[in-house]
Design a protein around this motif. Structure first.
Motif, mmCIF file in Angstrom:
data_model
loop_
_atom_site.group_PDB
_atom_site.id
_atom_site.type_symbol
_atom_site.label_atom_id
_atom_site.label_comp_id
_atom_site.label_asym_id
_atom_site.label_seq_id
_atom_site.Cartn_x
_atom_site.Cartn_y
_atom_site.Cartn_z
ATOM 1 N N GLN A 48 45.479 28.881 45.496
ATOM 2 C CA GLN A 48 44.092 29.225 45.244
ATOM 3 C C GLN A 48 43.187 28.451 46.198
ATOM 4 O OE1 GLN A 48 43.036 31.601 43.159
ATOM 5 N NE2 GLN A 48 45.196 32.028 42.739
ATOM 6 N N PRO A 49 42.108 29.065 46.669
ATOM 7 C CA PRO A 49 41.199 28.326 47.554
ATOM 8 C C PRO A 49 40.460 27.240 46.802
ATOM 9 C CG PRO A 49 40.270 30.455 46.982
ATOM 10 C CD PRO A 49 41.667 30.442 46.427
ATOM 11 N N ALA A 50 40.000 26.253 47.530
ATOM 12 C CA ALA A 50 39.213 25.187 46.927
ATOM 13 C C ALA A 50 37.866 25.742 46.471
ATOM 14 C CB ALA A 50 39.013 24.068 47.949
ATOM 15 N N PRO A 51 37.211 25.066 45.545
ATOM 16 C CA PRO A 51 35.896 25.555 45.084
ATOM 17 C C PRO A 51 34.931 25.745 46.256
ATOM 18 C CG PRO A 51 36.696 23.806 43.651
ATOM 19 C CD PRO A 51 37.636 23.862 44.807
ATOM 20 N N GLY A 52 34.303 26.884 46.301
ATOM 21 C CA GLY A 52 33.356 27.166 47.370
ATOM 22 C C GLY A 52 34.001 27.598 48.671
ATOM 23 N N HIS A 53 35.317 27.829 48.660
ATOM 24 C CA HIS A 53 36.042 28.239 49.859
ATOM 25 C C HIS A 53 36.728 29.588 49.616
ATOM 26 C CE1 HIS A 53 35.333 24.050 50.736
ATOM 27 N NE2 HIS A 53 35.831 24.183 51.942
ATOM 28 N N ALA A 54 37.217 30.171 50.692
ATOM 29 C CA ALA A 54 37.931 31.438 50.597
ATOM 30 C C ALA A 54 38.947 31.528 51.722
ATOM 31 C CB ALA A 54 36.957 32.621 50.684
ATOM 32 N N HIS A 55 40.003 32.293 51.463
ATOM 33 C CA HIS A 55 41.012 32.559 52.489
ATOM 34 C C HIS A 55 40.641 33.836 53.245
ATOM 35 C CE1 HIS A 55 43.734 29.984 49.886
ATOM 36 N NE2 HIS A 55 43.809 29.425 51.076
ATOM 37 N N THR A 56 40.782 33.781 54.541
ATOM 38 C CA THR A 56 40.491 34.927 55.398
ATOM 39 C C THR A 56 41.564 35.034 56.460
ATOM 40 O OG1 THR A 56 38.113 34.622 55.089
ATOM 41 C CG2 THR A 56 38.791 36.009 56.938
ATOM 42 N N VAL A 57 42.038 36.249 56.693
ATOM 43 C CA VAL A 57 42.974 36.488 57.787
ATOM 44 C C VAL A 57 42.181 36.994 58.988
ATOM 45 C CG1 VAL A 57 44.854 37.941 58.636
ATOM 46 C CG2 VAL A 57 45.000 36.896 56.378
ATOM 47 N N LEU A 58 42.277 36.245 60.062
ATOM 48 C CA LEU A 58 41.644 36.626 61.318
ATOM 49 C C LEU A 58 42.718 37.267 62.191
ATOM 50 C CD1 LEU A 58 38.857 36.300 62.732
ATOM 51 C CD2 LEU A 58 39.771 34.223 63.788
ATOM 52 N N ILE A 59 42.450 38.474 62.670
ATOM 53 C CA ILE A 59 43.448 39.235 63.430
ATOM 54 C C ILE A 59 42.956 39.369 64.866
ATOM 55 C CG2 ILE A 59 44.816 41.339 63.544
ATOM 56 C CD1 ILE A 59 44.104 41.818 60.616
ATOM 57 N N ARG A 60 43.816 38.974 65.792
ATOM 58 C CA ARG A 60 43.470 39.024 67.217
ATOM 59 C C ARG A 60 44.372 40.008 67.942
ATOM 60 N NH1 ARG A 60 44.669 33.911 70.910
ATOM 61 N NH2 ARG A 60 46.649 35.003 71.132
ATOM 62 N N ARG A 61 43.769 40.870 68.725
ATOM 63 C CA ARG A 61 44.513 41.868 69.487
ATOM 64 C C ARG A 61 44.180 41.741 70.966
ATOM 65 N NH1 ARG A 61 43.169 48.041 68.308
ATOM 66 N NH2 ARG A 61 41.309 47.411 69.485
ATOM 67 N N SER A 62 45.201 41.827 71.798
ATOM 68 C CA SER A 62 44.992 41.731 73.241
ATOM 69 C C SER A 62 44.116 42.870 73.723
ATOM 70 C CB SER A 62 46.340 41.754 73.972
ATOM 71 O OG SER A 62 46.144 41.852 75.368
ATOM 72 N N ALA A 63 43.211 42.563 74.635
ATOM 73 C CA ALA A 63 42.329 43.591 75.181
ATOM 74 C C ALA A 63 43.057 44.514 76.140
ATOM 75 C CB ALA A 63 41.141 42.940 75.887
ATOM 76 N N THR A 64 44.187 44.065 76.685
ATOM 77 C CA THR A 64 44.934 44.872 77.645
ATOM 78 C C THR A 64 46.205 45.469 77.060
ATOM 79 O OG1 THR A 64 46.050 42.862 78.442
ATOM 80 C CG2 THR A 64 44.036 43.556 79.601
ATOM 81 N N ASP A 65 46.734 44.847 76.001
ATOM 82 C CA ASP A 65 47.962 45.335 75.377
ATOM 83 C C ASP A 65 47.755 45.390 73.866
ATOM 84 O OD1 ASP A 65 50.464 46.064 74.587
ATOM 85 O OD2 ASP A 65 51.469 44.217 75.245
ATOM 86 N N PRO A 66 47.373 46.548 73.304
ATOM 87 C CA PRO A 66 47.096 46.635 71.869
ATOM 88 C C PRO A 66 48.280 46.258 70.982
ATOM 89 C CG PRO A 66 46.285 48.573 73.029
ATOM 90 C CD PRO A 66 47.123 47.815 74.011
ATOM 91 N N ALA A 67 49.482 46.265 71.524
ATOM 92 C CA ALA A 67 50.652 45.902 70.709
ATOM 93 C C ALA A 67 50.775 44.392 70.531
ATOM 94 C CB ALA A 67 51.922 46.456 71.355
ATOM 95 N N GLU A 68 50.053 43.624 71.317
ATOM 96 C CA GLU A 68 50.119 42.159 71.231
ATOM 97 C C GLU A 68 49.078 41.679 70.220
ATOM 98 O OE1 GLU A 68 49.169 38.318 74.061
ATOM 99 O OE2 GLU A 68 49.978 40.149 74.992
ATOM 100 N N ILE A 69 49.543 41.326 69.031
ATOM 101 C CA ILE A 69 48.651 40.983 67.925
ATOM 102 C C ILE A 69 49.085 39.651 67.311
ATOM 103 C CG2 ILE A 69 47.841 41.680 65.635
ATOM 104 C CD1 ILE A 69 48.200 44.573 66.512
ATOM 105 N N GLU A 70 48.110 38.836 66.949
ATOM 106 C CA GLU A 70 48.378 37.565 66.291
ATOM 107 C C GLU A 70 47.479 37.439 65.064
ATOM 108 O OE1 GLU A 70 48.514 34.021 68.511
ATOM 109 O OE2 GLU A 70 49.668 34.871 70.172
ATOM 110 N N PHE A 71 47.967 36.662 64.077
ATOM 111 C CA PHE A 71 47.247 36.468 62.825
ATOM 112 C C PHE A 71 46.912 34.990 62.670
ATOM 113 C CE2 PHE A 71 49.916 40.167 62.383
ATOM 114 C CZ PHE A 71 49.117 41.078 61.707
ATOM 115 N N PHE A 72 45.729 34.714 62.106
ATOM 116 C CA PHE A 72 45.300 33.354 61.822
ATOM 117 C C PHE A 72 44.796 33.325 60.380
ATOM 118 C CE2 PHE A 72 44.715 34.207 66.281
ATOM 119 C CZ PHE A 72 45.198 33.080 66.933
ATOM 120 N N LEU A 73 45.400 32.475 59.576
ATOM 121 C CA LEU A 73 44.963 32.327 58.189
ATOM 122 C C LEU A 73 44.003 31.151 58.106
ATOM 123 C CD1 LEU A 73 45.122 33.023 55.180
ATOM 124 C CD2 LEU A 73 47.091 31.475 55.022
ATOM 125 N N SER A 74 42.803 31.401 57.619
ATOM 126 C CA SER A 74 41.791 30.348 57.543
ATOM 127 C C SER A 74 41.466 30.040 56.087
ATOM 128 C CB SER A 74 40.515 30.772 58.281
ATOM 129 O OG SER A 74 39.855 31.810 57.584
#
Length: 227
Positions: A48-74
């Motif tokens: 569970q997130p801390a009080p006043g916080h939230a989990h968000t998945v940030l998704i990054r995709r290459s501008a030249t290769d759409p198949a190249e994708i990475e995930f960042f959990l914040s």
């Protein structure tokens, strides 16, 4: 991970242009690093997130290769703008770059010790050296100018005058700064006496490291290490 009843992977249905936004996440030696980004709030089943916080998945995709994708959990305070999350995600590249520079330029991993004190001394010295190079680079002018050599022919015209206009050049890299400063700090680095003394110093340390390695593993000693 899920967002309501929707899997995060559904956002990647070969790129919905409506949910992707192209933004920069930092500067590299070749210019600004541009990627396509999107984000989605998620709920983690085991955390569970801390009080006043939230989990968000940030998704990054290459501008030249759409198949190249990475995930960042914040895990960030509620209301944190996506631009701030992108900036923080981009810092990971800088941290990895600093580690690579410490290894390649300054020998971060080139130690032959097995105790905490000498290891700590080596790592601290390398870290200070990297900081010195970074501070030296930061102290340089932001936009140095490099005047081109004047053309020998033809006589000056509007075209040739424009070609002689000084143009901006990138700041020297840490590797270049090290290459320039090293001969000034260590003028005898290439002298034969220095090279031989370094070899004579290094080989006994190599032998001790090998001996410790074999003893730790309990393997029989090779012939050249037997007394």
């Amino acid at each position: 991970m899920r967002s309501g009843s929707e899997r995060v992977g559904h956002l990647l249905a070969h790129g919905n242009p409506a949910i992707w936004e192209r933004r920069a996440c930092g500067q590299s030696t070749k210019g600004i690093r541009l990627y396509d980004w999107t984000s989605v709030p998620v709920r983690l089943t085991d955390q569970q997130p801390a009080p006043g916080h939230a989990h968000t998945v940030l998704i990054r995709r290459s501008a030249t290769d759409p198949a190249e994708i990475e995930f960042f959990l914040s895990h960030a305070p509620l209301g944190t703008p996506v631009t701030e999350l992108i900036k923080l995600a981009g810092r990971r590249w800088k941290i990895e770059e600093n580690k690579a520079q410490s290894k390649d330029l300054l020998g971060l991993t080139q130690y032959q010790v097995r105790k905490w004190t000498p290891w700590h001394r080596h790592v601290t010295t390398v870290t200070l050296a990297l900081a010195f190079l970074a501070v030296t680079q930061a102290a340089l002018p932001d936009h140095p100018r490099h005047p081109r050599r004047p053309a020998k022919r033809p006589p000056a015209t509007a075209t040739t005058t424009m070609s002689r206009t000084p143009e901006p050049v990138p700041l020297p890299s840490l590797a270049e700064i090290r290459r320039v400063l090293a001969p000034l700090f260590i003028p005898a680095a290439n002298a034969i006496e220095h090279v031989l003394a370094w070899s004579a110093f290094r080989r006994p340390h190599q032998a001790r490291a090998r001996l410790s390695h074999y003893r730790r593993r309990g393997d029989p000693l090779p012939q050249d290490l037997r007394m």
